[in-house]
Design a protein around this motif. Structure first.
Motif, PDB file in Angstrom:
ATOM      1  N   THR A 135     -12.669  38.078  49.310  1.00  0.00           N
ATOM      2  CA  THR A 135     -11.359  39.096  50.224  1.00  0.00           C
ATOM      3  C   THR A 135     -10.690  40.649  48.959  1.00  0.00           C
ATOM      4  N   PHE A 136     -11.198  41.742  50.676  1.00  0.00           N
ATOM      5  CA  PHE A 136     -10.290  42.413  50.266  1.00  0.00           C
ATOM      6  C   PHE A 136      -9.066  42.930  50.791  1.00  0.00           C
ATOM      7  N   ASN A 157     -10.339  37.381  55.721  1.00  0.00           N
ATOM      8  CA  ASN A 157      -9.981  36.384  55.826  1.00  0.00           C
ATOM      9  C   ASN A 157      -9.762  35.902  54.482  1.00  0.00           C
ATOM     10  N   LEU A 158      -8.728  35.526  54.046  1.00  0.00           N
ATOM     11  CA  LEU A 158      -7.958  35.785  52.444  1.00  0.00           C
ATOM     12  C   LEU A 158      -7.996  34.226  51.635  1.00  0.00           C
ATOM     13  N   PHE A 159      -8.498  34.734  50.630  1.00  0.00           N
ATOM     14  CA  PHE A 159      -9.232  33.531  49.812  1.00  0.00           C
ATOM     15  C   PHE A 159      -9.789  32.011  50.135  1.00  0.00           C
ATOM     16  N   SER A 164      -7.872  33.637  59.367  1.00  0.00           N
ATOM     17  CA  SER A 164      -6.386  34.251  58.154  1.00  0.00           C
ATOM     18  C   SER A 164      -5.813  36.154  57.779  1.00  0.00           C
ATOM     19  N   LYS A 165      -7.500  36.889  58.541  1.00  0.00           N
ATOM     20  CA  LYS A 165      -7.237  38.115  58.430  1.00  0.00           C
ATOM     21  C   LYS A 165      -5.765  38.769  58.783  1.00  0.00           C
ATOM     22  N   ASN A 192       2.259  35.379  52.906  1.00  0.00           N
ATOM     23  CA  ASN A 192       1.723  35.400  54.673  1.00  0.00           C
ATOM     24  C   ASN A 192       0.661  34.895  54.486  1.00  0.00           C
ATOM     25  N   VAL A 193       0.484  34.019  55.338  1.00  0.00           N
ATOM     26  CA  VAL A 193      -0.597  33.204  55.548  1.00  0.00           C
ATOM     27  C   VAL A 193      -0.823  33.453  56.916  1.00  0.00           C
ATOM     28  N   LYS A 194      -1.860  34.439  57.040  1.00  0.00           N
ATOM     29  CA  LYS A 194      -2.293  34.736  58.881  1.00  0.00           C
ATOM     30  C   LYS A 194      -3.219  33.621  59.541  1.00  0.00           C
ATOM     31  N   ASN A 195      -2.228  32.902  60.693  1.00  0.00           N
ATOM     32  CA  ASN A 195      -2.664  31.654  61.432  1.00  0.00           C
ATOM     33  C   ASN A 195      -2.855  30.947  60.750  1.00  0.00           C
TER      34      ASN A 195
END
Length: 250
Positions: A135-136, A157-159, A164-165, A192-195
Motif C-alpha cells: 500500500t502507498f 488498494n488499501l492493505f 479500495s483505492k 474510511n475504506v473506499k467501496n
C-alpha cells in the motif's frame, strides 16, 4: 634566552593545536545539527495499527532508522515489524514482516504551528494475497502545541482490500507532558475504506509514556470499533486491550 624562546614556541604550538581541535569539534557539532541519523527498536505486547492488531493479539518486535536534514526539514526513513495478519487474511505466502519506507518534509507554517507532509509505502514481502497487501499513502499533518491533526490518503488498494483505492484515514491526537518525562497520549482516528463500508471503523487510544533514559515504556488502552477484522480463531482483532511497549531511540 634560547630556552625561553623554545618554551614560547612550544606553548604557541599547543595553543594552535587546541584551537584546531576546538574548531574541528565545532564543525562536527554543526554537521551533526545539519544531518541527523537515528535508530530505533521496540518490543510490544501487541502490534496495533489504527486500532487493529497486526500480530494476532500477540507480541511483535520492530526496528527502524531515520535521516533528517535539519535546515530543510527533509527526511527519509524505514521501519519493519513482525506481523501475522497477511497469513490470517488468506495469504498463501511466507509473509510475516511489514517493511515501511517513507519520506517527506516537516517544518513550521508560523511560530508554534508545525506541518509534516510526505508519502509512506507499506511493503509486505511474499504476502500472497489475491489483492496485494502492498500500500502507498500520501499524508499531511498540522500541529499546534501538543495537538495535531493528520490525514492519510491511499493511492493504491488499501492493505489487500480490493477496489479500495482512495481510502482515507483521519487521525486526531495530542501528547501532553503531565510530569517530567511522563507524557499522556490521546488519539482518535477514523478509517474510511473506499467501496468497502463494512471495513470502515473508528479507533481510540489513551496511554502514558515514560522516558527512563535507557528506554521508553508506554502503556495504552486501545480499541477499534469494529468486528470486521478477526483472527482465524474468531477473536476480534480490534477489541479493547492494554498494550505495553518498550522502545529505545539511539
Amino acid at each position: 634566552m634560547k630556552n625561553l624562546m623554545n618554551q614560547s614556541k612550544f606553548a604557541a604550538a599547543i595553543t594552535l593545536a587546541l584551537a584546531s581541535l576546538a574548531s574541528a569539534d565545532a564543525v562536527a557539532q554543526e554537521a551533526a545539527k545539519v544531518d541527523e541519523v537515528s535508530f530505533n527498536a521496540a518490543i510490544t505486547s501487541d502490534y496495533r495499527y489504527r486500532g487493529v492488531s497486526q500480530s494476532r493479539l500477540k507480541p511483535a518486535i520492530s526496528a527502524g532508522a531515520d535521516y533528517v536534514n535539519t535546515p530543510t526539514g527533509l527526511y527519509i526513513g524505514t521501519w519493519a515489524s513482525t506481523i501475522k495478519w497477511t497469513k490470517d487474511a488468506g495469504g498463501d505466502g511466507d509473509g510475516d514482516v511489514e517493511w515501511d519506507i517513507y519520506g517527506g518534509k516537516r517544518g513550521e507554517i508560523a511560530p508554534g504551528i508545525s506541518y509534516d507532509v510526505g508519502g509512506l509505502y507499506y511493503a509486505y514481502p511474499s504476502n500472497g494475497l489475491p489483492t496485494s497487501a502492498n500500500t502507498f499513502e500520501l499524508y499531511g499533518q498540522v500541529g499546534y502545541g501538543p495537538g495535531y491533526i493528520k490525514y492519510s490518503h491511499s493511492t493504491t488498494n488499501l492493505f489487500g482490500t480490493s477496489n479500495s483505492k482512495n481510502s482515507g484515514y483521519l487521525d486526531i491526537g495530542a501528547n501532553f507532558e503531565v510530569a517530567t518525562g511522563l507524557v499522556l497520549n490521546l488519539h482518535a482516528g477514523r478509517q474510511n475504506v473506499k467501496n468497502n463500508g463494512a471495513y470502515s471503523y473508528t479507533d481510540y487510544k489513551i496511554g502514558l509514556t515514560k522516558d527512563f533514559g535507557f528506554a521508553s515504556v508506554s502503556l495504552a488502552v486501545i480499541n477499534a470499533d469494529t468486528r470486521a477484522y478477526v483472527s482465524p480463531a474468531g477473536k476480534n482483532l480490534g477489541k479493547t486491550a492494554a498494550v505495553l511497549t518498550v522502545s529505545k531511540t539511539f
